[in-house]
Scaffold this active site. Structure first.
Site, PDB file in Angstrom:
ATOM      1  N   GLY A   7      75.702  31.484  59.777  1.00 56.72           N
ATOM      2  CA  GLY A   7      76.848  31.964  59.087  1.00 56.72           C
ATOM      3  C   GLY A   7      77.591  30.947  58.080  1.00 56.72           C
ATOM      4  O   GLY A   7      78.670  30.720  57.962  1.00 56.72           O
ATOM      5  N   GLY A  10      79.932  31.241  54.977  1.00 57.88           N
ATOM      6  CA  GLY A  10      81.184  31.951  55.186  1.00 57.88           C
ATOM      7  C   GLY A  10      82.234  31.118  54.865  1.00 57.88           C
ATOM      8  O   GLY A  10      82.449  29.738  54.441  1.00 57.88           O
ATOM      9  N   GLN A  11      83.370  31.654  55.002  1.00 57.84           N
ATOM     10  CA  GLN A  11      84.853  30.958  54.783  1.00 57.84           C
ATOM     11  C   GLN A  11      85.017  29.836  55.632  1.00 57.84           C
ATOM     12  O   GLN A  11      85.358  28.772  55.335  1.00 57.84           O
ATOM     13  CB  GLN A  11      85.874  32.157  55.018  1.00 57.84           C
ATOM     14  CG  GLN A  11      87.398  31.250  54.728  1.00 57.84           C
ATOM     15  CD  GLN A  11      88.443  32.292  55.382  1.00 57.84           C
ATOM     16  OE1 GLN A  11      88.294  33.208  55.908  1.00 57.84           O
ATOM     17  NE2 GLN A  11      89.554  31.988  54.735  1.00 57.84           N
ATOM     18  N   ASP A  31      71.652  31.128  57.141  1.00 58.43           N
ATOM     19  CA  ASP A  31      72.582  32.466  56.694  1.00 58.43           C
ATOM     20  C   ASP A  31      71.691  33.243  55.916  1.00 58.43           C
ATOM     21  O   ASP A  31      70.615  33.102  55.352  1.00 58.43           O
ATOM     22  CB  ASP A  31      73.464  31.775  55.666  1.00 58.43           C
ATOM     23  CG  ASP A  31      74.866  32.698  55.457  1.00 58.43           C
ATOM     24  OD1 ASP A  31      76.027  32.159  55.913  1.00 58.43           O
ATOM     25  OD2 ASP A  31      74.638  33.849  54.865  1.00 58.43           O
ATOM     26  N   ILE A  32      72.111  34.648  55.820  1.00 63.13           N
ATOM     27  CA  ILE A  32      71.292  35.625  55.247  1.00 63.13           C
ATOM     28  C   ILE A  32      71.355  35.361  53.541  1.00 63.13           C
ATOM     29  O   ILE A  32      70.648  35.712  52.850  1.00 63.13           O
ATOM     30  CB  ILE A  32      71.658  36.954  55.536  1.00 63.13           C
ATOM     31  CG1 ILE A  32      70.757  38.110  54.958  1.00 63.13           C
ATOM     32  CG2 ILE A  32      72.993  37.415  54.739  1.00 63.13           C
ATOM     33  CD1 ILE A  32      70.845  39.401  55.820  1.00 63.13           C
ATOM     34  N   ILE A  50      69.891  36.977  60.847  1.00 61.28           N
ATOM     35  CA  ILE A  50      70.399  36.738  62.351  1.00 61.28           C
ATOM     36  C   ILE A  50      69.733  37.822  63.271  1.00 61.28           C
ATOM     37  O   ILE A  50      69.654  37.782  64.446  1.00 61.28           O
ATOM     38  CB  ILE A  50      71.786  36.456  62.452  1.00 61.28           C
ATOM     39  CG1 ILE A  50      72.042  35.694  63.873  1.00 61.28           C
ATOM     40  CG2 ILE A  50      72.531  37.484  62.645  1.00 61.28           C
ATOM     41  CD1 ILE A  50      72.160  34.170  63.564  1.00 61.28           C
ATOM     42  N   TYR A 138      84.256  45.678  64.844  1.00 63.14           N
ATOM     43  CA  TYR A 138      84.269  44.404  64.954  1.00 63.14           C
ATOM     44  C   TYR A 138      84.696  43.748  66.374  1.00 63.14           C
ATOM     45  O   TYR A 138      84.209  42.764  66.732  1.00 63.14           O
ATOM     46  CB  TYR A 138      85.034  43.534  63.835  1.00 63.14           C
ATOM     47  CG  TYR A 138      85.510  42.225  63.720  1.00 63.14           C
ATOM     48  CD1 TYR A 138      84.512  41.283  63.678  1.00 63.14           C
ATOM     49  CD2 TYR A 138      86.756  41.881  63.690  1.00 63.14           C
ATOM     50  CE1 TYR A 138      84.675  39.978  63.469  1.00 63.14           C
ATOM     51  CE2 TYR A 138      86.724  40.433  63.665  1.00 63.14           C
ATOM     52  CZ  TYR A 138      85.844  39.644  63.527  1.00 63.14           C
ATOM     53  OH  TYR A 138      86.072  38.214  63.177  1.00 63.14           O
ATOM     54  N   LYS A 142      82.823  41.686  69.339  1.00 62.77           N
ATOM     55  CA  LYS A 142      83.176  40.419  69.687  1.00 62.77           C
ATOM     56  C   LYS A 142      83.422  40.210  71.232  1.00 62.77           C
ATOM     57  O   LYS A 142      83.200  39.441  71.859  1.00 62.77           O
ATOM     58  CB  LYS A 142      84.264  40.004  68.838  1.00 62.77           C
ATOM     59  CG  LYS A 142      83.834  39.581  67.478  1.00 62.77           C
ATOM     60  CD  LYS A 142      83.206  38.360  67.404  1.00 62.77           C
ATOM     61  CE  LYS A 142      82.920  37.933  66.093  1.00 62.77           C
ATOM     62  NZ  LYS A 142      82.309  36.479  65.822  1.00 62.77           N
TER      63      LYS A 142
END
Ligand SMILES: NC(=O)c1ccc[n+]([C@@H]2O[C@H](COP(=O)([O-])OP(=O)(O)OC[C@H]3O[C@@H](n4cnc5c(N)ncnc54)[C@H](O)[C@@H]3O)[C@@H](O)[C@H]2O)c1
Length: 320
Positions: A7, A10-11, A31-32, A50, A138, A142
């Site tokens: 990932g 990402g941010q 990452d995709i 992933i 989500y 997690k």
């Protein structure tokens, strides 16, 4: 140290990559998404999914990382729109990473969990071990990821550790999340001189400035295992009300007009989140301490947002 960052586009990953390189780590990114233009040359970028175990195995076999920082995920709002994909990425993806670590002898997996693991009916101050009863895809994935990692540690001896991030704030243009009102006050305050928050003025959730979040990742990853009493840690920084954030912006942008008009849907999501996190375990075990309070964050953030707006000429919203 060889670090594989999933990932990475990402941010959080985007901001972490230069820090890892800066301290001399050899870094591979998985990452995709294709390699972004801003990705430092020294990073080996592997585009892959992933959810596909062979693709994860290939990159772990070839790169042989000492540690995997597992950030790839589908986050809260998108997770409700594409719940089955969120399940696949967050659950199958995490299992694939743990399985690859087991097969190819990776010593440590670092996991990024979230305050979305908590649910309704929380106490005012939320510790590590309150019942986890999330109502979003989500949040529930997690929770399961936290438990799966602990099981891999107990069963196969893989060192599994991680943090529950609060809402993270960095210099970007917000992209539609529930906590975006905070950053929008800075961004639209500068861009247009006004912003109407979609929450009540007394709304309060935990936030953290990105430099603190990145430091938490590096410090916990480097902490001796013998010092740790658990796998996953709450980490806290600031819990300002929306009005307090507005005051911090008003004192720095003279004449800015910041108002509040609650949107019932987003207000309900926000009201189900913790107001204040108890991170006593992180502070005791590995010395966690945040550096940026609301004032210090505002001083650091405003010039960066100003530069960002300037560079994008007022810019279209981009995912934050
Ligand atoms: N940003 C926050 O405020 C926040 C708060 C709490 C927890 N977290 C956690 O921190 C981690 C990083 O968050 P972020 O804000 O950088 O998320 P992000 O959405 O900005 O980035 C996620 C990355 O995962 C990649 N990804 C998605 N599906 C993939 C797949 N199938 N295969 C490979 N890569 C895939 C995306 O391309 C993206 O680059 C996540 O695990 C998230 O749950 C973030």
């Amino acid at each position: 140290m060889k670090i594989l960052l999933t990932g990475a586009g990402g941010q959080v990953g985007t901001d972490l990559l230069p820090l890892l390189l800066g301290r001399g780590d050899e870094v591979a990114a998985f990452d995709i998404a294709p390699r972004p233009a801003h990705c430092p040359d020294a990073v080996q970028w592997v585009q892959g999914d992933i959810t596909q175990a062979p693709e994860v195995n290939d990159v772990v076999r070839a790169f042989q990382p000492d540690r995997i920082f597992h950030f790839a995920a589908i986050l809260s709002a998108k997770g409700e729109q594409i719940p089955h994909r969120a399940w696949a990425v967050n659950m199958d993806g995490t299992r694939n990473v743990l399985e690859a670590a087991r097969q190819f002898g990776v010593a440590q997996i670092f996991y990024t969990s979230t305050i979305a693991v908590f649910g309704d009916g929380l106490p005012d101050v939320v510790g590590d071990d309150v019942p986890l009863q999330p109502t979003t895809m989500y949040g529930l994935t997690k929770v399961a990821g936290e438990l799966l990692g602990a099981w891999y540690q107990q069963t196969y001896g893989i060192d599994f550790r991680g943090v529950r991030f609060p809402g993270l704030i960095n210099a970007g243009i917000p992209g539609g999340g529930t906590s975006d009102y905070a950053l929008f006050m800075y961004v639209d305050g500068l861009r247009t001189g006004a912003y109407e928050s979609f929450v009540e003025a007394d709304s309060k959730i935990p936030f953290m400035y990105m430099p603190d979040a990145l430091r938490a990742v590096l410090e916990l990853s480097d902490a001796p295992r013998s010092a740790l009493t658990r796998n996953i840690y709450n980490i806290a920084a600031i819990s300002p009300t929306a009005e307090e954030i507005a005051d911090a912006v008003r004192s720095r942008i003279p004449g800015v007009n910041l108002t509040f008009k609650s949107d019932p849907v987003r207000q309900a999501i926000l009201d189900s989140w913790p107001e204040v996190l108890d991170d006593a375990n992180a502070r005791a075990d590995w010395g966690w301490a945040h550096e940026f309070d609301l004032e210090k964050m505002s001083d650091d953030l405003l010039p960066k947002v100003k530069a960002l707006i300037g560079s994008s000429e007022g810019g279209e919203p981009v995912p934050a």
